[in-house]
Design an enzyme around this catalytic site. Structure first.
Site, PDB file in Angstrom:
ATOM      1  N   LYS A 243      60.447  52.123  85.890  1.00 50.69           N
ATOM      2  CA  LYS A 243      61.559  52.279  86.844  1.00 50.69           C
ATOM      3  C   LYS A 243      62.829  52.683  86.099  1.00 50.69           C
ATOM      4  CE  LYS A 243      59.333  49.234  90.103  1.00 50.69           C
ATOM      5  NZ  LYS A 243      59.147  47.907  90.679  1.00 50.69           N
TER       6      LYS A 243
ATOM      7  N   GLN B 203      61.826  42.296  90.281  1.00 51.98           N
ATOM      8  CA  GLN B 203      60.414  42.617  90.069  1.00 51.98           C
ATOM      9  C   GLN B 203      59.553  41.429  90.496  1.00 51.98           C
ATOM     10  OE1 GLN B 203      59.156  45.661  89.068  1.00 51.98           O
ATOM     11  NE2 GLN B 203      57.180  44.736  89.562  1.00 51.98           N
TER      12      GLN B 203
ATOM     13  N   ASP C 258      63.953  47.969  97.677  1.00 57.93           N
ATOM     14  CA  ASP C 258      62.506  47.775  97.832  1.00 57.93           C
ATOM     15  C   ASP C 258      62.100  47.777  99.307  1.00 57.93           C
ATOM     16  OD1 ASP C 258      60.895  47.734  95.574  1.00 57.93           O
ATOM     17  OD2 ASP C 258      61.413  45.654  95.046  1.00 57.93           O
TER      18      ASP C 258
END
Ligand code: NAD
Length: 280
Positions: A52, A96, A119
């Site tokens: 990422k 995460q 997200d």
């Protein structure tokens, strides 16, 4: 001949388009910044976080990295999220997952401002998607829509079957196909006659989490098959939820694993970061 849906090429196209947009924004003095938080040092999570950050660097998005020790408390993590929520220089916040067991994942997801929820996991983002309002969309299913559109596969009016009803893949996938005017059926572990339902599909999206479960016998001649699964097989080779060799004999178009859905997830995360300037 089966059409191979090339996620590697399509994700690169998307990242290059974003890179141009970010350069234009930067020329106007607008900077985009993603905060990435990892708690503990799970090796798979470290690889995802690293990828990422690499994608951010490629596109020109600033990334702030928070690598917190395994023993970080829920309170400490919530305090950091609160600080980043209030920081005007931060456009997106990504924690995460999974987080260590002593931290309540739902609480963390809800703590991230829906305006920075790149997200797309916050209940407000999910709600916005289901009623057609602007908001962040979960990256993997958003990536599947881009794969279909950019491969010239029509969704409107098509029979779409999604196998899997998880909050991050199956459910948002179904909502997105519905938004594109598909006729959508969701299957799951309690579905009766799974094979028969799948065989109705013009577009079959497979997100089960079981290696190579879906073979040619589940697929209508000429159907499009999208394989979201990622596993290592007995020879340590990457494979999906679809038995590619068998399925590609019947399908009209299919995603490979690797090189199908996988690269799209990060591309769509980058898209969400850039889109954050439009979400109010
Ligand atoms: P999950 O385990 O949360 O959900 C699996 C779903 O499949 C469940 O809803 C369950 O009802 C259904 N299911 C399980 N067994 C079934 C059966 N025998 N018949 C019918 N349905 C069944 O998984 P997930 O998070 O949605 O992920 C699915 C797969 O996609 C996994 O392999 C995961 O690794 C992969 N994944 C890939 C990406 C990517 O970027 N490519 C992102 C997320 C997940």
């Amino acid at each position: 001949m089966v059409q191979l849906i090339d996620g590697k090429t399509i994700s690169k196209q998307i990242k290059d388009e974003l890179k141009e947009q970010v350069a234009e924004l930067s020329a106007k003095g607008v900077k985009i910044c993603l905060a990435v938080i990892q708690v503990g040092n799970d090796p798979a999570s470290s690889v995802y976080v690293g990828n990422k950050k690499k994608a951010c660097a490629y596109i020109g998005i600033d990334s702030l990295s928070y690598e917190l020790p395994e023993e970080t408390t829920e309170k400490e993590l919530l305090e950091l999220i609160d600080k980043l929520n209030k920081d005007d220089a931060v456009n997106g916040i990504l924690v995460q997952l999974p987080v260590p067991k002593h931290i309540d994942e739902d609480k963390i997801i809800k703590a991230i401002s829906p305006l920075k929820d790149v997200d797309g996991f916050h209940p407000m983002s999910v709600g916005a998607l289901s009623i057609g309002q602007p908001g962040f969309v979960s990256c993997t299913p958003a990536g599947v829509i881009q794969l279909l559109k950019r491969s010239g596969i029509e969704i409107a009016g098509k029979e779409c079957v999604v196998i899997g009803r998880s909050n991050i893949v199956g459910k948002p996938m179904a909502m997105l196909l519905l938004r594109e005017n598909g006729t959508v059926t969701i299957c799951h572990s309690k579905t009766k006659d799974l094979k028969e339902v799948c065989k109705r599909a013009d577009i079959l999206v497979v997100a089960i989490g079981r290696p190579k479960m879906i073979d040619a016998s589940y697929i209508k001649e000429g159907a499009t098959v999208i394989d979201v699964g990622i596993h290592r097989d007995e020879n340590n080779k990457l494979c999906g939820d679809v038995d590619f060799e068998s399925a590609s004999k019947v399908a009209g178009a299919i995603t490979p694993v690797p090189g199908g859905v996988g690269p799209m997830t990060i591309a769509m995360l980058m898209h969400n970061c850039v889109d954050s300037i439009n979400i109010k």
